[in-house]
Design a protein around this motif. Structure first.
Motif, short mmCIF file in Angstrom:
data_model
loop_
_atom_site.label_atom_id
_atom_site.label_comp_id
_atom_site.label_asym_id
_atom_site.label_seq_id
_atom_site.Cartn_x
_atom_site.Cartn_y
_atom_site.Cartn_z
N ASP A 2 0.84 -1.21 0.00
CA ASP A 2 0.00 0.00 0.00
C ASP A 2 0.87 1.25 0.00
N ASP A 3 1.92 1.24 0.81
CA ASP A 3 2.85 2.36 0.86
C ASP A 3 3.60 2.50 -0.46
N PHE A 4 4.00 1.38 -1.04
CA PHE A 4 4.73 1.34 -2.30
C PHE A 4 3.92 1.96 -3.44
N LEU A 5 2.62 1.71 -3.44
CA LEU A 5 1.77 2.09 -4.57
C LEU A 5 1.00 3.39 -4.38
N LYS A 6 1.03 3.97 -3.19
CA LYS A 6 0.04 5.01 -2.88
C LYS A 6 0.21 6.31 -3.67
N ASN A 7 1.41 6.67 -4.07
CA ASN A 7 1.60 7.90 -4.83
C ASN A 7 2.31 7.59 -6.15
N ASP A 8 2.13 8.49 -7.12
CA ASP A 8 2.82 8.32 -8.40
C ASP A 8 4.23 8.90 -8.27
#
Length: 538
Positions: free
Chosen positions: A516-522
């Motif tokens: 979730d942390d890995f994917l949360k922002n672009d």
């Protein structure tokens, strides 16, 4: 206008938006001229990756990728990237600088016979002798690269030709090459033969290769398979031609494919190989796919049909057009019993893994990553164990799965992912690699940083060249040779050096939160996953 200006003008006429490359004296006129254009230049940190990035751009945008490098070592370095694109049928135009025309053949500084060197790895190559030929040559190069069986074309331009004055620039509106007329529409008599054989078949199977994706024929394949309830398997390059969890899709075939997919190949009585070369990784015993079955081989490249195995029905044409034609045919077959049998195989022949809870389980991790990715995200797999786990456990929904199947070039994923991201900045792009393949392209973190290309990178770290170690485990009874990756960098410190966010996952306990942390922002993120050095893909 000089020759270099003319090349740039031609690229603009072709709608080129990005050129990936590395300058040097012999290509400097071109890079000087491109400053006055709307084309963006991306400075890659090593030339091989210029072709990989152009490949990733091409595969997501559907356009022809372009790279430009200098003469000598610049040109020879890019050969591996060209060969990779050639093996996977990816359309590229590769421009190389060259020494002065009058010095050709005299072994001067940074001279290399690049047109001769790439002969085995391009659809065609040009050595530009006359500046007036530039518009025609560039038009032809794009036409050749993007039609028929797609692939790379090389244009080698001496520096004096780049600097020579072109009297009148006129970019051709169309092209007609007497010796190059690829077939895209299938012969209707052969199409009717295919339909007639399907009418007789009891256990038909479609094997989808990369040609489905290259022709943008995914919708047509899906419509045909659903209309007649015909099961589908794929080669490695054909992954993504159907959604992974579609009830008619039964996985990847081959040495590292799904057991039930291979069994479906063996037990089918009619096999349609579409856009696949029938090479050893997908079919290691070609005789098996002609035994007790009708083999239909459909490919846009007539040279591939019958090269490795003789088909009962050859059909030359583009997959998209062929399936459109087949959709118009009357085919009445009842394959319900065959489908039920394959579904039973899928349930009972699933690979059984016994992961070590002290490490990240790469199979479970990749599936979890897939489920959390955006539906249209782009997943780029490198080469090695990470590739086989990715092929087996990544779930394609509406997105793309990119890898290199034909050449199997380590270091592909990061530059290809950069190209993919630039092709569509709205898409989520993730590169997955091992710690061996990562170190072949880790210099491109600088490119990502310089040009603000937010690619997410997963490194499956086991401190070995895992695929080779696994081969040595089986073949040489654990007598390991030159596969220990001791001395590898601290990825946390490396990420900090490039200003990238870093995450580390040691077990599956916190996998959900970490992803979730890995994917949360672009944004660019480097995620290191610690896996068991002795884990096997089998």
């Amino acid at each position: 206008m000089i020759g270099a200006d003319a090349i740039v003008k031609c690229l603009e006429e072709e709608g080129v938006t990005y050129v990936f490359g590395y300058p040097g004296v012999a290509i400097c006129p071109f890079y000087n001229s491109i400053l006055d254009s709307s084309i963006h230049t991306i400075l890659i940190r090593t030339e091989q990756n210029a072709a990989h990035a152009a490949s990733g751009f091409s595969r997501v945008s559907g356009k022809i990728g372009v790279c430009a490098v200098t003469s000598g070592p610049g040109a020879t370095n890019v050969i591996t990237g060209i060969a990779t694109a050639f093996a996977d049928s990816i359309p590229l135009v590769c421009i190389t600088g060259q020494v002065n025309s009058e010095l050709l053949g005299s072994d001067v500084f940074q001279e290399a016979d690049i047109t001769g060197a790439v002969e085995s790895f391009v659809k065609y190559s040009y050595l530009v002798r006359n500046v007036q030929d530039i518009p025609r040559i560039v038009k032809e190069a794009f036409h050749i690269a993007g039609t028929g069986r797609k692939g790379p074309v090389l244009i080698d331009v001496p520096i004096d030709v780049q600097n020579a004055e072109i009297k009148k620039f006129a970019y051709p509106e169309s092209i007609s090459m007497r010796t190059y007329k690829p077939t895209v529409r299938g012969n209707m008599a052969q199409v009717k033969k295919v339909a007639a054989q399907l009418q007789k078949a009891k256990r038909p199977l479609i094997c989808a290769g990369g040609g489905i994706l290259l022709s943008n024929g995914e919708k047509e394949l899906l419509a045909f398979a659903e209309k007649h309830q015909i099961p589908v398997v794929s080669t490695m390059m054909g992954i993504g031609s159907m959604p992974t969890r579609h009830p008619l899709y039964f996985g990847m075939v081959g040495n590292n494919g799904k057991p039930y997919a291979n069994r479906a190949m063996n037990e089918s009585d009619l096999l349609m190989m579409v856009g696949a070369r029938v090479a050893d990784r997908a079919v290691n015993q070609p005789d098996l796919i002609t035994e007790n079955k009708v083999l239909i081989h459909i490919d846009v490249d007539p040279a591939e049909i019958g090269k490795n195995v003789g088909p009962a029905i050859p059909l030359v044409g583009d997959a998209k057009h062929i399936f459109n034609d087949l959709l118009d045919q009357e085919i009445e077959g009842d394959y319900d019993g065959w489908l039920e049998l394959l579904k039973d195989y899928r349930m009972t022949m699933r690979p059984r893994r016994n992961p070590d809870p002290a490490y990240v389980d790469p199979a479970a991790f990749i599936t979890m990553l897939s489920e959390k990715m955006e539906d249209d995200g782009v997943y780029v797999a490198d080469v090695g164990q990470n590739q086989i786990w990715s092929c087996g456990y990544h779930i394609v929904n509406k997105g793309k799965f990119l890898t290199t199947g034909g050449m199997g070039t380590m270091g592909y994923s990061i530059p290809a992912a950069m190209g993919a991201k630039l092709a569509d900045k709205k898409k989520q792009v993730i590169a997955v690699c091992g710690d061996g393949s990562f170190q072949m392209s880790m210099m491109e973190l600088a490119t990502m940083c310089q040009h603000d290309i937010p690619v997410k990178i997963v490194v499956l770290k086991n401190n070995f060249l895992g695929m080779v170690r696994e081969y040595q485990h089986y073949t040489y009874k654990d007598n390991y040779s030159v596969v220990d990756l001791s001395g590898s960098p601290d990825l946390e410190k490396l990420s900090a050096a490039y200003g990238m966010k870093f995450l580390r996952l040691k077990t599956m306990d916190r996998a959900q939160e970490t992803l979730d942390d890995f994917l949360k922002n672009d944004e660019s993120v480097l995620l290191e996953c610690i896996i068991n050095p002795m884990d096997l893909v089998r």
